[in-house]
Write a protein that holds these residues in place. Structure first.
Motif, PDB file in Angstrom:
ATOM      1  N   GLY A 158       0.809  -1.216   0.000  1.00 54.91           N
ATOM      2  CA  GLY A 158       0.000   0.000   0.000  1.00 54.91           C
ATOM      3  C   GLY A 158       0.844   1.267   0.000  1.00 54.91           C
ATOM      4  N   LEU A 159       1.915   1.272   0.757  1.00 53.42           N
ATOM      5  CA  LEU A 159       2.793   2.437   0.787  1.00 53.42           C
ATOM      6  C   LEU A 159       3.495   2.650  -0.550  1.00 53.42           C
ATOM      7  N   GLN A 160       3.906   1.583  -1.165  1.00 53.22           N
ATOM      8  CA  GLN A 160       4.642   1.710  -2.412  1.00 53.22           C
ATOM      9  C   GLN A 160       3.735   2.084  -3.579  1.00 53.22           C
ATOM     10  N   MET A 161       2.532   1.547  -3.624  1.00 55.99           N
ATOM     11  CA  MET A 161       1.639   1.817  -4.746  1.00 55.99           C
ATOM     12  C   MET A 161       0.985   3.195  -4.634  1.00 55.99           C
ATOM     13  N   ARG A 162       0.780   3.682  -3.408  1.00 54.81           N
ATOM     14  CA  ARG A 162       0.204   5.007  -3.159  1.00 54.81           C
ATOM     15  C   ARG A 162      -1.133   5.210  -3.874  1.00 54.81           C
ATOM     16  N   SER A 163      -2.004   4.236  -3.774  1.00 58.47           N
ATOM     17  CA  SER A 163      -3.312   4.322  -4.424  1.00 58.47           C
ATOM     18  C   SER A 163      -4.397   4.019  -3.401  1.00 58.47           C
ATOM     19  N   TRP A 164      -5.337   4.953  -3.259  1.00 56.56           N
ATOM     20  CA  TRP A 164      -6.439   4.733  -2.324  1.00 56.56           C
ATOM     21  C   TRP A 164      -7.376   3.636  -2.826  1.00 56.56           C
ATOM     22  N   ALA A 165      -7.397   3.410  -4.118  1.00 51.34           N
ATOM     23  CA  ALA A 165      -8.252   2.367  -4.686  1.00 51.34           C
ATOM     24  C   ALA A 165      -7.771   0.972  -4.284  1.00 51.34           C
ATOM     25  N   LEU A 166      -6.514   0.849  -3.958  1.00 56.24           N
ATOM     26  CA  LEU A 166      -5.939  -0.437  -3.566  1.00 56.24           C
ATOM     27  C   LEU A 166      -6.221  -0.772  -2.101  1.00 56.24           C
ATOM     28  N   LEU A 167      -6.503   0.234  -1.294  1.00 56.77           N
ATOM     29  CA  LEU A 167      -6.690   0.040   0.151  1.00 56.77           C
ATOM     30  C   LEU A 167      -7.801  -0.960   0.492  1.00 56.77           C
ATOM     31  N   PRO A 168      -9.003  -0.880  -0.120  1.00 52.68           N
ATOM     32  CA  PRO A 168     -10.019  -1.890   0.225  1.00 52.68           C
ATOM     33  C   PRO A 168      -9.594  -3.316  -0.102  1.00 52.68           C
ATOM     34  N   LEU A 169      -8.900  -3.499  -1.201  1.00 55.64           N
ATOM     35  CA  LEU A 169      -8.430  -4.840  -1.569  1.00 55.64           C
ATOM     36  C   LEU A 169      -7.423  -5.374  -0.555  1.00 55.64           C
ATOM     37  N   LEU A 170      -6.513  -4.517  -0.127  1.00 60.71           N
ATOM     38  CA  LEU A 170      -5.529  -4.923   0.879  1.00 60.71           C
ATOM     39  C   LEU A 170      -6.201  -5.240   2.209  1.00 60.71           C
ATOM     40  N   LEU A 171      -7.181  -4.428   2.586  1.00 56.33           N
ATOM     41  CA  LEU A 171      -7.906  -4.686   3.837  1.00 56.33           C
ATOM     42  C   LEU A 171      -8.684  -5.992   3.782  1.00 56.33           C
ATOM     43  N   VAL A 172      -9.329  -6.260   2.647  1.00 56.68           N
ATOM     44  CA  VAL A 172     -10.079  -7.517   2.504  1.00 56.68           C
ATOM     45  C   VAL A 172      -9.126  -8.715   2.573  1.00 56.68           C
ATOM     46  N   ALA A 173      -7.983  -8.608   1.922  1.00 53.76           N
ATOM     47  CA  ALA A 173      -7.010  -9.706   1.962  1.00 53.76           C
ATOM     48  C   ALA A 173      -6.547  -9.956   3.393  1.00 53.76           C
ATOM     49  N   TRP A 174      -6.276  -8.885   4.133  1.00 51.85           N
ATOM     50  CA  TRP A 174      -5.821  -9.059   5.505  1.00 51.85           C
ATOM     51  C   TRP A 174      -6.938  -9.570   6.407  1.00 51.85           C
ATOM     52  N   LEU A 175      -8.158  -9.071   6.211  1.00 46.49           N
ATOM     53  CA  LEU A 175      -9.275  -9.536   7.047  1.00 46.49           C
ATOM     54  C   LEU A 175      -9.568 -11.014   6.816  1.00 46.49           C
ATOM     55  N   PHE A 176      -9.515 -11.460   5.563  1.00 46.87           N
ATOM     56  CA  PHE A 176      -9.713 -12.886   5.313  1.00 46.87           C
ATOM     57  C   PHE A 176      -8.633 -13.715   5.995  1.00 46.87           C
ATOM     58  N   GLN A 177      -7.423 -13.265   5.953  1.00 46.78           N
ATOM     59  CA  GLN A 177      -6.334 -13.971   6.647  1.00 46.78           C
ATOM     60  C   GLN A 177      -6.571 -13.947   8.150  1.00 46.78           C
ATOM     61  N   LEU A 178      -6.975 -12.792   8.654  1.00 48.21           N
ATOM     62  CA  LEU A 178      -7.204 -12.639  10.092  1.00 48.21           C
ATOM     63  C   LEU A 178      -8.346 -13.519  10.578  1.00 48.21           C
ATOM     64  N   LEU A 179      -9.344 -13.734   9.729  1.00 42.01           N
ATOM     65  CA  LEU A 179     -10.487 -14.554  10.122  1.00 42.01           C
ATOM     66  C   LEU A 179     -10.246 -16.050   9.916  1.00 42.01           C
ATOM     67  N   THR A 180      -9.514 -16.422   8.897  1.00 44.07           N
ATOM     68  CA  THR A 180      -9.366 -17.847   8.599  1.00 44.07           C
ATOM     69  C   THR A 180      -8.227 -18.526   9.347  1.00 44.07           C
TER      70      THR A 180
END
Length: 121
Positions: free
Chosen positions: A56-78
């Protein structure tokens, strides 16, 4: 500003990689199933969070933030669910070291189920 973000990205990548490496080493080196479950879950989730933060820091795109959050939340839940299932299967198949447990609250419940009784009685 770019150099500060690049340094933060590098730090997140290195620390995330070290956490993932610690998880891998723990899976190989820890003596029993319960210790290995801990090694597979705790540092791996934090390592992935740091890796995703670096992306997220390297890409600097707010559009990428929801995708990164979803990926982390799925990992956090599973991860806890899968560790719980591995722990249950390991406990029921006797892949545990009872001398390393300080309190074994499931022993009476499993014994009652094996004998065909209700665990609550």
């Amino acid at each position: 500003m770019n150099t500060l973000l690049d340094v933060l990205t590098g730090v997140c990548l290195v620390v995330g990689a070290m956490m993932s490496l610690a998880a891998a080493i723990g899976l190989l080196r820890f003596p029993d199933l319960m210790s290995r479950m801990h090694a597979a879950t705790k540092p791996q989730v934090l390592g992935l969070l740091l890796m995703l933060a670096a992306v997220g820091l390297q890409m600097r795109s707010w559009a990428l933030l929801p995708l990164l959050l979803v990926a982390w939340l799925f990992q956090l839940l599973t991860v806890p669910v899968s560790a719980h299932m591995v722990g249950r299967a390991g406990y029921r198949t006797k892949h545990r070291r009872p001398e390393m447990l300080s309190v074994d609250e499931l022993d009476d419940v499993v014994a009652a189920v094996v004998e065909g009784e209700s665990p609550d009685s």
